[in-house]
Scaffold this motif. Structure first.
Motif, PDB file in Angstrom:
ATOM      1  N   LEU A  20       0.830  -1.212   0.000  1.00  0.00           N
ATOM      2  CA  LEU A  20       0.000   0.000   0.000  1.00  0.00           C
ATOM      3  C   LEU A  20       0.861   1.257   0.000  1.00  0.00           C
ATOM      4  CD1 LEU A  20      -2.780  -1.055   2.542  1.00  0.00           C
ATOM      5  CD2 LEU A  20      -2.998  -0.858   0.049  1.00  0.00           C
ATOM      6  N   VAL A  21       1.944   1.232   0.777  1.00  0.00           N
ATOM      7  CA  VAL A  21       2.855   2.380   0.822  1.00  0.00           C
ATOM      8  C   VAL A  21       3.565   2.528  -0.520  1.00  0.00           C
ATOM      9  CG1 VAL A  21       4.925   3.336   1.920  1.00  0.00           C
ATOM     10  CG2 VAL A  21       3.150   2.258   3.325  1.00  0.00           C
ATOM     11  N   ALA A  22       4.041   1.414  -1.083  1.00  0.00           N
ATOM     12  CA  ALA A  22       4.751   1.459  -2.361  1.00  0.00           C
ATOM     13  C   ALA A  22       3.854   1.977  -3.484  1.00  0.00           C
ATOM     14  CB  ALA A  22       5.296   0.072  -2.717  1.00  0.00           C
ATOM     15  N   GLU A  23       2.576   1.655  -3.427  1.00  0.00           N
ATOM     16  CA  GLU A  23       1.624   2.117  -4.440  1.00  0.00           C
ATOM     17  C   GLU A  23       1.210   3.567  -4.231  1.00  0.00           C
ATOM     18  OE1 GLU A  23      -1.542  -0.707  -4.064  1.00  0.00           O
ATOM     19  OE2 GLU A  23      -0.468  -2.252  -5.201  1.00  0.00           O
ATOM     20  N   GLY A  24       1.650   4.160  -3.123  1.00  0.00           N
ATOM     21  CA  GLY A  24       1.344   5.553  -2.855  1.00  0.00           C
ATOM     22  C   GLY A  24       0.004   5.796  -2.191  1.00  0.00           C
ATOM     23  N   GLN A  25      -0.652   4.720  -1.746  1.00  0.00           N
ATOM     24  CA  GLN A  25      -1.946   4.900  -1.095  1.00  0.00           C
ATOM     25  C   GLN A  25      -1.786   5.453   0.320  1.00  0.00           C
ATOM     26  OE1 GLN A  25      -4.891   1.782  -1.627  1.00  0.00           O
ATOM     27  NE2 GLN A  25      -3.626   0.884  -3.243  1.00  0.00           N
ATOM     28  N   TYR A  26      -0.658   5.197   0.931  1.00  0.00           N
ATOM     29  CA  TYR A  26      -0.355   5.705   2.270  1.00  0.00           C
ATOM     30  C   TYR A  26       1.080   6.186   2.287  1.00  0.00           C
ATOM     31  CZ  TYR A  26      -4.695   3.506   3.714  1.00  0.00           C
ATOM     32  OH  TYR A  26      -6.017   3.164   3.838  1.00  0.00           O
ATOM     33  N   ALA A  27       1.345   7.164   3.143  1.00  0.00           N
ATOM     34  CA  ALA A  27       2.679   7.750   3.203  1.00  0.00           C
ATOM     35  C   ALA A  27       3.686   6.874   3.938  1.00  0.00           C
ATOM     36  CB  ALA A  27       2.610   9.129   3.874  1.00  0.00           C
ATOM     37  N   SER A  28       3.186   6.045   4.850  1.00  0.00           N
ATOM     38  CA  SER A  28       4.098   5.232   5.662  1.00  0.00           C
ATOM     39  C   SER A  28       3.358   4.041   6.244  1.00  0.00           C
ATOM     40  CB  SER A  28       4.664   6.077   6.808  1.00  0.00           C
ATOM     41  OG  SER A  28       3.610   6.442   7.687  1.00  0.00           O
ATOM     42  N   LEU A  29       4.125   3.118   6.812  1.00  0.00           N
ATOM     43  CA  LEU A  29       3.518   1.988   7.502  1.00  0.00           C
ATOM     44  C   LEU A  29       2.686   2.471   8.686  1.00  0.00           C
ATOM     45  CD1 LEU A  29       6.447  -0.605   7.452  1.00  0.00           C
ATOM     46  CD2 LEU A  29       4.397  -0.600   6.038  1.00  0.00           C
ATOM     47  N   SER A  30       3.149   3.503   9.345  1.00  0.00           N
ATOM     48  CA  SER A  30       2.387   4.066  10.467  1.00  0.00           C
ATOM     49  C   SER A  30       1.027   4.558   9.995  1.00  0.00           C
ATOM     50  CB  SER A  30       3.156   5.221  11.107  1.00  0.00           C
ATOM     51  OG  SER A  30       4.285   4.739  11.793  1.00  0.00           O
ATOM     52  N   ALA A  31       0.985   5.175   8.828  1.00  0.00           N
ATOM     53  CA  ALA A  31      -0.282   5.674   8.295  1.00  0.00           C
ATOM     54  C   ALA A  31      -1.243   4.519   8.006  1.00  0.00           C
ATOM     55  CB  ALA A  31      -0.036   6.493   7.035  1.00  0.00           C
ATOM     56  N   VAL A  32      -0.709   3.394   7.541  1.00  0.00           N
ATOM     57  CA  VAL A  32      -1.543   2.217   7.281  1.00  0.00           C
ATOM     58  C   VAL A  32      -2.135   1.712   8.594  1.00  0.00           C
ATOM     59  CG1 VAL A  32      -1.583  -0.167   6.440  1.00  0.00           C
ATOM     60  CG2 VAL A  32      -0.236   1.558   5.223  1.00  0.00           C
ATOM     61  N   VAL A  33      -1.304   1.591   9.612  1.00  0.00           N
ATOM     62  CA  VAL A  33      -1.770   1.103  10.916  1.00  0.00           C
ATOM     63  C   VAL A  33      -2.778   2.080  11.519  1.00  0.00           C
ATOM     64  CG1 VAL A  33      -1.056   0.540  13.274  1.00  0.00           C
ATOM     65  CG2 VAL A  33       0.308  -0.258  11.328  1.00  0.00           C
ATOM     66  N   GLN A  34      -2.515   3.374  11.414  1.00  0.00           N
ATOM     67  CA  GLN A  34      -3.445   4.379  11.931  1.00  0.00           C
ATOM     68  C   GLN A  34      -4.799   4.273  11.242  1.00  0.00           C
ATOM     69  OE1 GLN A  34      -1.256   7.981  11.252  1.00  0.00           O
ATOM     70  NE2 GLN A  34       0.007   7.730  13.090  1.00  0.00           N
ATOM     71  N   ARG A  35      -4.788   4.090   9.934  1.00  0.00           N
ATOM     72  CA  ARG A  35      -6.052   3.951   9.192  1.00  0.00           C
ATOM     73  C   ARG A  35      -6.784   2.694   9.630  1.00  0.00           C
ATOM     74  NH1 ARG A  35     -10.586   5.592   7.436  1.00  0.00           N
ATOM     75  NH2 ARG A  35     -11.249   4.733   5.465  1.00  0.00           N
ATOM     76  N   GLY A  36      -6.056   1.603   9.829  1.00  0.00           N
ATOM     77  CA  GLY A  36      -6.672   0.370  10.301  1.00  0.00           C
ATOM     78  C   GLY A  36      -7.328   0.553  11.658  1.00  0.00           C
ATOM     79  N   LEU A  37      -6.656   1.234  12.561  1.00  0.00           N
ATOM     80  CA  LEU A  37      -7.225   1.483  13.886  1.00  0.00           C
ATOM     81  C   LEU A  37      -8.456   2.375  13.800  1.00  0.00           C
ATOM     82  CD1 LEU A  37      -3.999   1.924  16.039  1.00  0.00           C
ATOM     83  CD2 LEU A  37      -5.681   0.078  16.186  1.00  0.00           C
ATOM     84  N   GLU A  38      -8.417   3.352  12.903  1.00  0.00           N
ATOM     85  CA  GLU A  38      -9.578   4.231  12.733  1.00  0.00           C
ATOM     86  C   GLU A  38     -10.771   3.442  12.190  1.00  0.00           C
ATOM     87  OE1 GLU A  38     -11.814   7.619  13.031  1.00  0.00           O
ATOM     88  OE2 GLU A  38      -9.876   7.146  13.890  1.00  0.00           O
TER      89      GLU A  38
END
Length: 89
Positions: A20-38
């Protein structure tokens, strides 16, 4: 304010998050985890609201008059007939 936390994820979850980060959907792994928690938070809020609505519905029904199954069927059939007439069916 940011809080640093250490989390463990599976290899598949790590691969997916990095993709997801490599595809540019999220800026970082932290952003992915934050979105998951949200998403988890909003899902739980929705489930709590649905449960509260169901509890309120059943409480209201419990306080109302008792309707037998036959009476319920008759009322439903009457309602369907009235709606059908209203729509010219």
């Amino acid at each position: 304010m940011s809080v640093k936390a250490s989390v463990s994820i599976t290899d598949q979850q790590d691969e997916y998050a990095r993709q997801l980060v490599a595809e540019g959907q999220y800026a970082s792994l932290s952003a992915v985890v934050q979105r998951g928690l949200e998403l988890v938070r909003t899902e739980e809020e929705r489930e709590r609201a649905e449960l509260a609505a169901l509890q309120a519905f059943f409480a209201e029904r419990a306080e109302g008059p008792f309707v037998t199954a036959d009476e319920g069927r008759r009322r439903t059939e009457d309602m369907i007939a009235a709606k059908s007439r209203a729509h010219g069916l």
